[in-house]
Design a protein around this motif. Structure first.
Motif, short mmCIF file in Angstrom:
data_model
loop_
_atom_site.label_atom_id
_atom_site.label_comp_id
_atom_site.label_asym_id
_atom_site.label_seq_id
_atom_site.Cartn_x
_atom_site.Cartn_y
_atom_site.Cartn_z
N ILE A 238 -42.66 -21.13 125.13
CA ILE A 238 -42.36 -21.41 126.27
C ILE A 238 -43.65 -21.24 127.28
N GLY A 239 -44.32 -22.90 127.87
CA GLY A 239 -45.35 -23.46 128.30
C GLY A 239 -44.76 -23.08 130.06
N ALA A 240 -44.97 -22.19 130.78
CA ALA A 240 -45.22 -22.23 132.82
C ALA A 240 -46.53 -22.66 133.51
N LEU A 241 -45.87 -23.80 134.11
CA LEU A 241 -46.40 -25.12 134.57
C LEU A 241 -46.31 -24.13 136.94
N GLY A 242 -45.91 -23.35 136.96
CA GLY A 242 -45.13 -23.19 138.41
C GLY A 242 -44.43 -23.81 138.80
N GLY A 243 -44.12 -24.11 140.64
CA GLY A 243 -42.68 -24.15 140.83
C GLY A 243 -41.73 -23.34 141.11
N THR A 244 -40.62 -23.90 141.65
CA THR A 244 -39.31 -22.90 142.06
C THR A 244 -39.23 -22.07 141.36
N ILE A 245 -39.17 -22.26 140.42
CA ILE A 245 -38.64 -21.33 139.76
C ILE A 245 -39.44 -20.19 139.39
N ALA A 246 -40.97 -20.61 139.15
CA ALA A 246 -41.37 -19.20 139.19
C ALA A 246 -41.91 -18.93 140.47
N ARG B 89 -44.16 -35.86 117.97
CA ARG B 89 -43.83 -34.43 117.30
C ARG B 89 -41.75 -34.61 116.97
N PRO B 90 -41.11 -34.54 115.97
CA PRO B 90 -40.07 -33.94 115.68
C PRO B 90 -39.06 -33.02 116.39
N GLU B 91 -39.97 -31.97 116.69
CA GLU B 91 -39.78 -30.74 117.12
C GLU B 91 -38.75 -31.23 118.59
N PRO B 92 -38.32 -31.22 119.88
CA PRO B 92 -37.99 -30.77 120.55
C PRO B 92 -38.98 -29.77 121.08
N LEU B 93 -39.32 -31.04 122.75
CA LEU B 93 -39.56 -30.81 124.01
C LEU B 93 -38.85 -30.90 125.05
N VAL B 94 -38.43 -29.53 125.70
CA VAL B 94 -37.78 -29.70 126.74
C VAL B 94 -38.90 -29.45 128.21
N VAL B 95 -38.15 -29.92 128.85
CA VAL B 95 -38.57 -29.74 130.27
C VAL B 95 -37.33 -29.45 131.11
N THR B 96 -38.08 -27.90 131.74
CA THR B 96 -37.07 -26.98 132.94
C THR B 96 -37.65 -26.77 134.12
N GLY B 97 -36.45 -26.35 135.07
CA GLY B 97 -37.45 -25.43 136.27
C GLY B 97 -35.92 -25.12 137.15
N ALA B 98 -36.03 -24.85 138.27
CA ALA B 98 -35.17 -24.67 139.42
C ALA B 98 -35.31 -24.84 140.87
N MET B 99 -33.82 -25.11 141.48
CA MET B 99 -33.47 -25.36 142.50
C MET B 99 -33.94 -24.25 143.84
N ARG B 100 -33.43 -23.38 143.00
CA ARG B 100 -33.79 -21.56 144.04
C ARG B 100 -34.32 -21.13 143.71
N SER B 101 -35.17 -20.91 144.52
CA SER B 101 -36.34 -19.44 143.38
C SER B 101 -35.48 -17.96 142.81
N PRO B 102 -36.24 -17.24 142.32
CA PRO B 102 -35.95 -16.05 141.26
C PRO B 102 -34.97 -15.07 142.31
N ALA C 153 -29.98 -15.96 146.05
CA ALA C 153 -28.27 -15.55 145.67
C ALA C 153 -28.10 -17.27 144.59
N GLY C 154 -27.56 -17.06 143.56
CA GLY C 154 -27.37 -17.61 143.02
C GLY C 154 -28.45 -18.64 142.12
N ALA C 155 -29.52 -17.97 141.86
CA ALA C 155 -30.08 -18.43 141.36
C ALA C 155 -30.27 -19.16 140.09
N ASP C 156 -30.77 -20.34 139.80
CA ASP C 156 -30.41 -21.78 138.59
C ASP C 156 -31.25 -21.13 137.40
N GLY C 157 -32.68 -20.91 137.94
CA GLY C 157 -33.78 -21.08 136.96
C GLY C 157 -33.66 -20.49 135.63
N PRO C 158 -32.71 -19.19 135.84
CA PRO C 158 -32.55 -18.19 134.37
C PRO C 158 -31.60 -19.15 133.51
N ALA C 159 -30.13 -19.61 134.16
CA ALA C 159 -29.38 -20.28 133.25
C ALA C 159 -29.51 -22.03 132.94
#
Length: 339
Positions: A12-20, A111-124, A127-133
């Protein structure tokens, strides 16, 4: 955060953003990226039971401050993680530029291995933070064998999208990402990742040693009612490696702007895309000055189904590898600009 050694490894590589991002204000406002990759992973319930996580903080930036060189460096980090034994990679970042960075990664992900990008619209802290999900869905996507060979995917709100088509279509909603015209290719339901289409992707572009250090200049110019070509006329061919135009409808511009397109297209690659958000550029319907037929005759190239920001990244990626001819642009957009 490490799980049992018998578990598959996910990087897991973190670049920042709302999720962080967190806030020091009592009302939770004025959030800024502060959380490390390790803290992001540690906050996801059940993650340690699924995978052995190798988390690394690559940057702590709001997504508007990300740039292409940062994403190219992230690509190299992800490739190294897979070469070191990771079953796949998850990148977390802000959502404002996620549709662009995910596609730039996809253009070069070989690479055949998956590379998946994600983030969040609500901060950690919200209420109802979406980052962990979202992060949990991304890891499940990496662990799903059917994710292999699909290139870069975007996991958001229990949906899986191809990086080539996904776009942020809402400024605030937790279901902000859509793939107009084609829809998501998969979903995560009750912890299971399910795909509705078989794995099929365009081969990645190659990068030679030293090429990744470049930073071409490819501006994106959006047209508008009454556009007389003033902005495009101000661009000097010797200062850019190419230009992308976000045109009306199927890629149209005004008659006056068409003249500026012709002037530039004789010197550098010029691509026209549709600003509508869905549907391809035309090829043979309209014949007035500024129409798709006219722009093609002046030397410009249609982006096909690619959104303007994606078309710009494809042209940027091509320029990163060296000088680009019109024939090169026609070939790549013919392949990568269609489903």
């Amino acid at each position: 955060m490490m799980g049992p050694m018998s578990l598959p490894t996910v990087a897991i590589g973190a670049l920042g953003g709302t999720i962080a991002s967190t806030s020091s204000a009592t009302d939770g406002s004025e959030i800024v990226p502060t959380l490390s990759a390790e803290r992001l992973a540690a906050a996801v319930p059940g993650l340690g039971e699924l995978a052995s996580v190798r988390a690394e903080t690559l940057a702590q930036l709001p997504s508007p401050s990300l740039d292409e060189p940062t994403i190219v460096r992230t690509l190299a980090w992800a490739q190294a993680a897979v070469d070191a034994g990771a079953q796949g990679v998850v990148i977390t970042q802000g959502t404002d530029t996620l549709e662009e960075s995910s596609y730039l990664l996809d253009l070069f992900w070989d690479r055949p291995e998956p590379l998946v990008v994600t983030g969040a619209m609500r901060s950690p802290q919200a209420a109802g933070a979406d980052g962990p999900a979202n992060l949990l869905t991304a890891v499940r996507c990496v662990l799903e064998p059917d994710s292999r060979g699909r290139g870069v995917l975007v996991a958001f709100d229990d949906e899986l999208h191809q990086a080539r088509w996904v776009a942020k279509t809402d400024s605030m909603s937790t279901s902000a990402f859509r793939s107009a015209g084609f829809g998501p290719i998969g979903r995560c339901v009750e912890g299971e990742v399910v795909y509705g289409v078989p794995a099929d992707r365009v081969p990645a572009l190659s990068l030679s040693a030293g090429q990744e250090a470049g930073d071409p200049r490819v501006p994106l110019v959006a047209t508008y009612l009454g556009d007389d070509g003033y902005v495009l006329e101000a661009i000097r061919a010797e200062d850019v490696d190419g230009v992308v135009i976000a045109g009306f409808g199927a890629g149209h511009v005004s008659a006056r702007m068409a003249e500026a397109v012709g002037r530039l297209a004789g010197q550098v690659p010029v691509v026209f895309a549709s600003r509508t958000g869905s549907g391809p550029t035309g090829r043979a319907m309209y014949g007035y000055p500024g129409s798709e037929i006219d722009l093609l005759a002046r030397g410009a190239v249609g982006a096909g189904w690619l959104l303007p920001v994606k078309a710009r990244l494809l042209l940027w990626a091509m320029a990163l590898r060296g000088p680009v001819t019109r024939a090169d642009v026609v070939r790549e957009f013919e392949v990568r600009g269609r489903p």
